[in-house]
Design a protein around this motif. Structure first.
Motif, PDB file in Angstrom:
ATOM      1  N   ASP A 133      29.664 -31.385 -55.968  1.00 11.59           N
ATOM      2  CA  ASP A 133      30.702 -31.617 -56.971  1.00 11.59           C
ATOM      3  C   ASP A 133      30.706 -30.530 -58.042  1.00 11.59           C
ATOM      4  N   ALA A 134      29.516 -30.129 -58.494  1.00 16.94           N
ATOM      5  CA  ALA A 134      29.417 -29.080 -59.511  1.00 16.94           C
ATOM      6  C   ALA A 134      29.933 -27.749 -58.973  1.00 16.94           C
ATOM      7  N   GLU A 135      29.549 -27.415 -57.759  1.00 16.78           N
ATOM      8  CA  GLU A 135      30.000 -26.152 -57.154  1.00 16.78           C
ATOM      9  C   GLU A 135      31.505 -26.157 -56.903  1.00 16.78           C
ATOM     10  N   ARG A 176      33.266 -25.658 -60.175  1.00 20.96           N
ATOM     11  CA  ARG A 176      33.151 -24.260 -60.610  1.00 20.96           C
ATOM     12  C   ARG A 176      34.130 -23.373 -59.847  1.00 20.96           C
ATOM     13  N   ARG A 177      34.160 -23.521 -58.532  1.00 26.28           N
ATOM     14  CA  ARG A 177      35.000 -22.647 -57.707  1.00 26.28           C
ATOM     15  C   ARG A 177      36.489 -22.956 -57.833  1.00 26.28           C
ATOM     16  N   MET A 178      36.817 -24.190 -58.135  1.00 22.75           N
ATOM     17  CA  MET A 178      38.228 -24.579 -58.210  1.00 22.75           C
ATOM     18  C   MET A 178      38.773 -24.560 -59.636  1.00 22.75           C
ATOM     19  N   SER A 179      37.973 -24.127 -60.601  1.00 18.58           N
ATOM     20  CA  SER A 179      38.390 -24.189 -62.000  1.00 18.58           C
ATOM     21  C   SER A 179      39.654 -23.371 -62.283  1.00 18.58           C
TER      22      SER A 179
END
Length: 92
Positions: A73-75, A78-81
């Motif tokens: 979820d964190a990754e 981050r990548r979809m921000s």
């Protein structure tokens, strides 16, 4: 048969059935796993690589721990921000 009709290939019913069987999930999974070198199988749980998945909704819960899910979820966040597209789903 629907694809055959749409593409107007003129293939027989028997050939369509053979193609459907050859392209079936279990057939492709078995063929792929037979081609994987033995040393690669050593990296997988029970030496069974799973490159093909059933696609069941929520099946990830059978494979991810809580910690793995939190890390994912964190990754993902981050990548979809910077991804600006939004989707609207409607029920028919």
């Amino acid at each position: 048969m629907k694809l055959n009709d749409y593409l107007e290939t003129g293939c027989s019913k028997e050939l369509c059935e053979e193609i459907a069987k050859a392209c079936g999930f279990n057939t492709l999974k078995k063929a792929r796993e037979e081609l994987i070198p033995e040393f690669v199988k050593d990296f997988f749980k029970e030496r069974t690589p799973s490159f093909y998945r059933k696609g069941d909704v929520g099946d990830w819960k059978n494979h991810f721990t809580v910690a793995m899910n939190e890390q994912f979820d964190a990754e993902y966040k981050r990548r979809m921000s910077n991804y600006k597209t939004s989707f609207k789903y409607t029920l028919w």
